[in-house]
Design a protein around this motif. Structure first.
Motif, mmCIF file in Angstrom:
data_model
loop_
_atom_site.group_PDB
_atom_site.id
_atom_site.type_symbol
_atom_site.label_atom_id
_atom_site.label_comp_id
_atom_site.label_asym_id
_atom_site.label_seq_id
_atom_site.Cartn_x
_atom_site.Cartn_y
_atom_site.Cartn_z
ATOM 1 N N LYS A 34 0.702 -1.238 0.072
ATOM 2 C CA LYS A 34 -0.179 0.024 -0.013
ATOM 3 C C LYS A 34 0.905 1.133 -0.006
ATOM 4 N N VAL A 35 1.944 1.418 -0.929
ATOM 5 C CA VAL A 35 2.631 2.550 -1.100
ATOM 6 C C VAL A 35 1.856 3.624 -1.725
ATOM 7 N N LEU A 36 1.074 3.266 -2.788
ATOM 8 C CA LEU A 36 0.373 4.170 -3.559
ATOM 9 C C LEU A 36 -1.185 4.070 -3.338
ATOM 10 N N ASP A 37 -1.868 5.071 -3.140
ATOM 11 C CA ASP A 37 -3.300 5.165 -2.834
ATOM 12 C C ASP A 37 -3.941 5.242 -4.256
ATOM 13 N N ARG A 38 -5.287 5.012 -4.035
ATOM 14 C CA ARG A 38 -6.222 4.805 -5.392
ATOM 15 C C ARG A 38 -5.919 5.884 -6.413
ATOM 16 N N GLY A 39 -6.060 7.273 -5.646
ATOM 17 C CA GLY A 39 -5.894 8.371 -6.556
ATOM 18 C C GLY A 39 -4.689 8.386 -7.269
ATOM 19 N N THR A 40 -3.492 8.144 -6.579
ATOM 20 C CA THR A 40 -2.360 8.024 -7.398
ATOM 21 C C THR A 40 -2.140 6.918 -8.323
ATOM 22 N N LEU A 41 -2.694 5.969 -8.128
ATOM 23 C CA LEU A 41 -3.025 4.713 -9.192
ATOM 24 C C LEU A 41 -3.600 5.102 -10.419
ATOM 25 N N LEU A 42 -4.837 5.723 -10.211
ATOM 26 C CA LEU A 42 -5.729 6.499 -11.404
ATOM 27 C C LEU A 42 -4.875 7.204 -12.048
ATOM 28 N N ARG A 43 -4.057 8.370 -11.471
ATOM 29 C CA ARG A 43 -3.416 9.263 -12.182
ATOM 30 C C ARG A 43 -2.399 8.482 -12.949
ATOM 31 N N ALA A 44 -1.740 7.486 -12.407
ATOM 32 C CA ALA A 44 -0.274 6.574 -13.233
ATOM 33 C C ALA A 44 -0.966 6.084 -14.288
ATOM 34 N N ARG A 45 -2.234 5.479 -14.115
ATOM 35 C CA ARG A 45 -2.671 4.669 -15.315
ATOM 36 C C ARG A 45 -3.206 5.792 -16.527
ATOM 37 N N ALA A 46 -3.705 6.953 -16.004
ATOM 38 C CA ALA A 46 -4.062 7.802 -17.017
ATOM 39 C C ALA A 46 -2.909 8.518 -17.933
ATOM 40 N N VAL A 47 -1.905 8.693 -16.901
ATOM 41 C CA VAL A 47 -0.266 9.271 -17.652
ATOM 42 C C VAL A 47 0.012 7.931 -18.629
ATOM 43 N N LEU A 48 0.141 6.893 -18.271
ATOM 44 C CA LEU A 48 0.719 5.759 -19.066
ATOM 45 C C LEU A 48 -0.135 5.654 -20.266
ATOM 46 N N ASP A 49 -1.313 5.815 -20.328
ATOM 47 C CA ASP A 49 -2.512 5.441 -21.421
ATOM 48 C C ASP A 49 -2.014 6.779 -22.369
ATOM 49 N N ALA A 50 -1.959 7.783 -21.978
ATOM 50 C CA ALA A 50 -1.630 9.109 -22.726
ATOM 51 C C ALA A 50 0.020 8.966 -23.355
ATOM 52 N N ALA A 51 0.941 8.401 -22.523
ATOM 53 C CA ALA A 51 2.097 8.184 -23.246
ATOM 54 C C ALA A 51 2.129 7.150 -24.151
ATOM 55 N N LEU A 52 1.178 6.113 -24.088
ATOM 56 C CA LEU A 52 1.228 5.017 -25.185
ATOM 57 C C LEU A 52 0.569 5.521 -26.498
ATOM 58 N N ARG A 53 -0.126 6.575 -26.213
ATOM 59 C CA ARG A 53 -0.724 7.153 -27.548
ATOM 60 C C ARG A 53 0.468 8.127 -28.229
ATOM 61 N N THR A 54 1.559 8.399 -27.738
ATOM 62 C CA THR A 54 2.430 9.546 -28.218
ATOM 63 C C THR A 54 3.930 8.801 -28.290
ATOM 64 N N CYS A 55 4.176 7.699 -27.554
ATOM 65 C CA CYS A 55 5.456 7.212 -27.282
ATOM 66 C C CYS A 55 5.908 6.511 -28.849
ATOM 67 N N THR A 56 7.322 6.885 -29.195
ATOM 68 C CA THR A 56 7.925 6.239 -30.358
ATOM 69 C C THR A 56 9.058 5.789 -30.201
ATOM 70 N N ASN A 57 10.144 6.422 -29.902
ATOM 71 C CA ASN A 57 11.684 6.053 -29.597
ATOM 72 C C ASN A 57 11.710 5.264 -28.504
ATOM 73 N N ASN A 58 11.084 5.461 -27.264
ATOM 74 C CA ASN A 58 11.144 4.893 -26.255
ATOM 75 C C ASN A 58 10.376 3.734 -26.117
ATOM 76 N N VAL A 59 9.718 3.354 -27.145
ATOM 77 C CA VAL A 59 9.010 1.799 -27.165
ATOM 78 C C VAL A 59 10.049 0.792 -27.499
#
Length: 252
Positions: A34-59
């Motif tokens: 329980k290091v990350l709370d629910r709000g932080t997890l939701l933010r992590a997933r949202a940022v990751l989803d957005a990153a996946l839509r734009t990532c190129t060279n770092n994939v």
């Protein structure tokens, strides 16, 4: 350090961080719940989803075929260099305190920040140590914190560790799709299922692996590999700007 009130203070502080560090040193790994709370997890997933839509060279060039016959992203490298949210996550005091207790005095650099996607149908990650991947760092002192973004289970490929293997030093590896410890028997491994928001810590010489993802959902986690700021990085490692300082002389 950025304002931790925006990220939520986890539970691994003070004396507990020392206990976690002792476990890392004795077993080669430790688990913190329980290091990350629910709000932080939701933010992590949202940022990751957005990153996946734009990532190129770092994939990663390594792609894995998903359960529905799709090619899916296996991992995203150096996400903390492109996404401020993940850099702030790597700077959290509750993650840095156990790392600082293990690595000793001086500052802390972030060596890598990798999102492991483990998509549906994702393959086993074979037994390996981290340090043999990073021969450009001398001495090879690393502590990796692996934070579960989704629940990590035996069915979807949770981490496994070989307790005490950090005492064996750097082991011979062979190159397959990834570096693999030669002739390693996983029978004595410890499976470590995690709930989303839990994390593990392990040393650079701890042998670890993960199973295949047999489910229809991804098993995402972000791994922050830390090293002392005073290590020598040769030309193979690229410029120092790749390795941001995330902890000063005293963390806390």
């Amino acid at each position: 350090m950025r304002d931790e009130r925006r990220r939520g203070i986890g539970k691994c502080i003070g004396a507990q961080a020392e206990l976690v560090a002792e476990k890392i040193i004795s077993d080669g790994f430790a688990v913190v719940r329980k290091v990350l709370d629910r709000g932080t997890l939701l933010r992590a997933r949202a940022v990751l989803d957005a990153a996946l839509r734009t990532c190129t060279n770092n994939v990663s060039k390594g792609w894995e075929r998903g359960g529905a016959g799709r090619h899916q992203v296996r991992k995203i490298r150096d996400i903390a260099l492109s996404e401020t949210f993940f850099l702030e996550l790597a700077e959290r005091r509750d993650l840095l305190l156990p790392v600082a207790a293990v690595l000793g005095g001086g500052g802390i650099r972030l060596h890598t920040s990798t999102v492991w996607m483990k998509p549906p149908g994702g393959e086993m990650k074979p037994p390996h140590q981290d340090a043999p991947h990073w021969l450009h760092v001398d001495p090879p002192l690393f502590v990796t914190c692996w934070v579960a973004i989704d629940d990590s289970t035996c069915d979807n490929g949770c981490l496994n560790f070989c307790r005490g293997s950090h005492r064996w030093g750097r082991l011979p590896h062979r190159r397959e799709t990834d570096l693999v410890v030669m002739d390693f028997d996983t029978a004595g491994g410890v499976s470590v299922p995690l709930s989303a928001g839990d994390c593990t810590f392990h040393l650079g010489t701890t042998v670890h692996w993960s199973g295949p993802n047999l489910t229809e959902s991804p098993r995402r986690g972000v791994a922050f590999a830390y090293m002392p700021s005073w290590v020598t990085i040769d030309g193979r490692g690229g410029p120092p700007s790749r390795y941001p300082i995330v902890g000063g002389g005293r963390v806390g």
